[in-house]
Design a protein around this motif. Structure first.
Motif, short mmCIF file in Angstrom:
data_model
loop_
_atom_site.label_atom_id
_atom_site.label_comp_id
_atom_site.label_asym_id
_atom_site.label_seq_id
_atom_site.Cartn_x
_atom_site.Cartn_y
_atom_site.Cartn_z
N LEU A 1 8.93 -8.20 13.43
CA LEU A 1 7.61 -8.72 13.11
C LEU A 1 7.17 -8.21 11.74
O LEU A 1 7.40 -7.06 11.39
CB LEU A 1 6.59 -8.28 14.17
CG LEU A 1 6.78 -8.86 15.57
CD1 LEU A 1 5.77 -8.23 16.53
CD2 LEU A 1 6.61 -10.38 15.55
N PRO A 2 6.53 -9.06 10.94
CA PRO A 2 6.09 -8.62 9.61
C PRO A 2 5.01 -7.55 9.72
O PRO A 2 4.17 -7.58 10.61
CB PRO A 2 5.54 -9.91 8.99
CG PRO A 2 5.23 -10.81 10.14
CD PRO A 2 6.20 -10.47 11.21
N ASP A 3 5.05 -6.59 8.78
CA ASP A 3 4.03 -5.55 8.74
C ASP A 3 2.67 -6.12 8.35
O ASP A 3 1.63 -5.59 8.72
CB ASP A 3 4.41 -4.45 7.74
CG ASP A 3 5.65 -3.69 8.17
OD1 ASP A 3 5.86 -3.57 9.39
OD2 ASP A 3 6.41 -3.24 7.29
N LEU A 4 2.70 -7.19 7.57
CA LEU A 4 1.47 -7.79 7.06
C LEU A 4 1.68 -9.29 6.94
O LEU A 4 2.73 -9.74 6.50
CB LEU A 4 1.14 -7.19 5.68
CG LEU A 4 -0.21 -7.54 5.06
CD1 LEU A 4 -1.35 -7.03 5.93
CD2 LEU A 4 -0.30 -6.93 3.66
N GLU B 1 -4.58 -11.84 6.73
CA GLU B 1 -5.09 -10.60 7.29
C GLU B 1 -5.96 -9.86 6.27
O GLU B 1 -5.71 -9.91 5.06
CB GLU B 1 -3.94 -9.71 7.75
CG GLU B 1 -3.21 -10.25 8.96
CD GLU B 1 -2.29 -9.23 9.60
OE1 GLU B 1 -2.62 -8.73 10.68
OE2 GLU B 1 -1.23 -8.94 9.01
N ALA B 2 -6.96 -9.17 6.78
CA ALA B 2 -7.87 -8.40 5.92
C ALA B 2 -7.17 -7.15 5.43
O ALA B 2 -6.50 -6.45 6.20
CB ALA B 2 -9.13 -8.03 6.68
N VAL B 3 -7.32 -6.86 4.14
CA VAL B 3 -6.63 -5.72 3.53
C VAL B 3 -7.57 -4.98 2.58
O VAL B 3 -8.63 -5.48 2.20
CB VAL B 3 -5.37 -6.18 2.76
CG1 VAL B 3 -4.27 -6.61 3.71
CG2 VAL B 3 -5.70 -7.31 1.78
N ILE C 1 -2.69 -12.83 0.65
CA ILE C 1 -2.35 -14.22 0.37
C ILE C 1 -0.88 -14.49 0.69
O ILE C 1 -0.53 -15.51 1.25
CB ILE C 1 -2.63 -14.57 -1.11
CG1 ILE C 1 -4.06 -14.18 -1.50
CG2 ILE C 1 -2.37 -16.04 -1.37
CD1 ILE C 1 -5.13 -14.84 -0.68
N ARG C 2 -0.05 -13.51 0.34
CA ARG C 2 1.38 -13.62 0.62
C ARG C 2 1.97 -12.22 0.61
O ARG C 2 1.55 -11.37 -0.17
CB ARG C 2 2.06 -14.49 -0.44
CG ARG C 2 3.56 -14.68 -0.24
CD ARG C 2 4.12 -15.65 -1.25
NE ARG C 2 3.80 -15.26 -2.62
CZ ARG C 2 4.04 -16.03 -3.68
NH1 ARG C 2 4.55 -17.23 -3.52
NH2 ARG C 2 3.73 -15.59 -4.89
N VAL D 1 2.78 -7.75 -2.37
CA VAL D 1 1.67 -8.40 -1.68
C VAL D 1 0.78 -9.07 -2.72
O VAL D 1 0.36 -8.43 -3.69
CB VAL D 1 0.84 -7.37 -0.87
CG1 VAL D 1 -0.41 -8.03 -0.29
CG2 VAL D 1 1.69 -6.77 0.24
N ASP D 2 0.52 -10.35 -2.53
CA ASP D 2 -0.49 -11.04 -3.34
C ASP D 2 -1.84 -10.77 -2.70
O ASP D 2 -2.11 -11.23 -1.59
CB ASP D 2 -0.21 -12.54 -3.40
CG ASP D 2 1.02 -12.86 -4.24
OD1 ASP D 2 1.48 -11.97 -4.98
OD2 ASP D 2 1.53 -13.99 -4.15
N PHE D 3 -2.65 -10.01 -3.41
CA PHE D 3 -3.91 -9.48 -2.89
C PHE D 3 -5.06 -10.30 -3.47
O PHE D 3 -5.31 -10.28 -4.68
CB PHE D 3 -4.04 -8.01 -3.30
CG PHE D 3 -5.23 -7.27 -2.75
CD1 PHE D 3 -5.08 -6.35 -1.73
CD2 PHE D 3 -6.50 -7.48 -3.27
CE1 PHE D 3 -6.17 -5.65 -1.23
CE2 PHE D 3 -7.60 -6.79 -2.78
CZ PHE D 3 -7.44 -5.87 -1.75
#
Length: 371
Positions: free
Chosen positions: A104-107, A111-113, A133-134, A140-142
């Protein structure tokens, strides 16, 4: 959901379950199937209180995902009304892992970050919140939902990002990522700034050096001081065709509600033309009065009640009212004028609320004789 099932990409079953807990669930189940054109997924109902689930939520709050052994992978993916299309990407990220026997992906997207460690040279951004975003290849695209880069996106190492509890998008002023402003994977530019640096390495959204750009960036998040009736800047305009479509509302078969929807639409049109705090206060009052009347009708006629609040259509509807009102209240605290981006978001959300939420009570209240 029906589209996923029709495409056959994921080796799994898609279920839509009506959880009224009595025989009336059958009628609602059929109505839901017709409205949503559920031709490829499993559409069912729970007809007995003894068979009701001990946990769960309504679909508008996200999907519940189980693995092949029926163990819960996610008790609730990202809600569509908060993160729009990213909500579907969240589901797809989980299904890709579950159906292909991958970890399973960690993120996941949607999802809220929080930016726990800012890129070098951008330390002032540390601690600001956003949406994933991705997430791919340790990057991570934040997308920022608050702070000076609100509505913009940077690419950072996965280790720099901390996942938060389900987000409340109204924590920030003006435009966030919920409307898709930074959900397309591209850098967002302030007007007139020309080319920006690449998103790689956390450079997207860095202030440009052109004269006046800094002021324009500030106005885009805090509210422009221009006259919306004469300003020619693209970011200050709200397309008339968009306004017409957003405020073309369907009837909910209850005369008082249809009338109040038109009153709200009139107030929103004034907001488009003026974008002032005073008119936004009028919009807030109009929405507040309408939502209160609507919820009073729910109580009077018994719409959407459920012993489990997470499965209550009345509760989820009222929560959506509060989310929209809080969004307006937050913007009122941000300054004397209202950004066009916020106006577009509010019109879009009002349209979606009437077409996705309010139509659900139409036949029920009309059948009970509500006026």
């Amino acid at each position: 959901m029906n589209s996923w099932a029709a495409e056959g990409i994921y080796d799994c079953n898609f279920l839509c379950i009506c959880v009224l807990g009595d025989r009336s669930a059958y009628g609602l189940c059929k109505e839901m199937s017709a409205q949503m054109k559920l031709t490829h997924c499993v559409n069912g109902f729970v007809a007995s209180p003894q068979d009701m689930p001990t946990y769960g939520q309504l679909g508008c709050q996200g999907f519940i995902v189980l693995d092949k052994e029926h163990k819960v992978v996610s008790e609730g993916t990202s809600p569509f009304m908060q993160v729009r299309g990213l909500a579907f990407k969240h589901v797809e990220a989980l299904l890709n892992a579950v159906c292909n026997n991958l970890p399973l992906p960690d993120l996941c997207p949607g999802e809220a970050v929080q930016l726990a460690k800012a890129p070098e040279g951008l330390e002032k951004l540390q601690g600001y919140r956003g949406i994933c975003i991705r997430a791919q290849d340790n990057k991570v695209d934040f997308g920022f939902t608050d702070g000076p880069l609100q509505g913009k996106m940077i690419s950072v190492p996965h280790s720099s990002v901390q996942r938060l509890d389900p987000m409340d998008e109204e924590e920030s002023c003006g435009q966030g990522c919920s409307s898709g402003a930074c959900a397309d994977g591209s850098c967002q530019k302030a007007a007139g700034c020309g080319d920006r640096k690449s998103c790689e390495g956390g450079n997207c959204g860095l202030p440009c050096s052109k004269p006046g750009c800094e002021e324009r960036e500030a106005s885009s998040s805090e509210g422009s001081t221009c006259d919306p009736s004469t300003c020619e800047r693209a970011e200050c305009k709200v397309d008339p065709d968009f306004v017409s479509q957003a405020l073309d509302l369907v009837s909910v078969k209850v005369a008082s509600m249809d009338s109040e929807h038109e009153e709200c639409a009139t107030a929103l049109r004034r907001l488009v033309n003026t974008r002032t705090r005073e008119v936004l206060e009028e919009v807030l009052k109009c929405l507040s009065d309408h939502f209160a009347h609507e919820e009073a009708l729910f109580e009077e006629y018994g719409f959407g009640a459920h012993v489990n609040e997470k499965l209550s259509a009345k509760k989820s509807h009222a929560n959506e009212h509060q989310r929209m009102l809080n969004k307006v209240r937050k913007q009122l605290s941000c300054g004397p004028s209202v950004p066009a981006t916020f106006v577009r978001e509010l019109l879009q959300e009002f349209h979606e609320h009437t077409t996705l939420y309010d139509v659900q009570y139409a036949d029920f209240l009309a059948g009970k004789g509500a006026k």
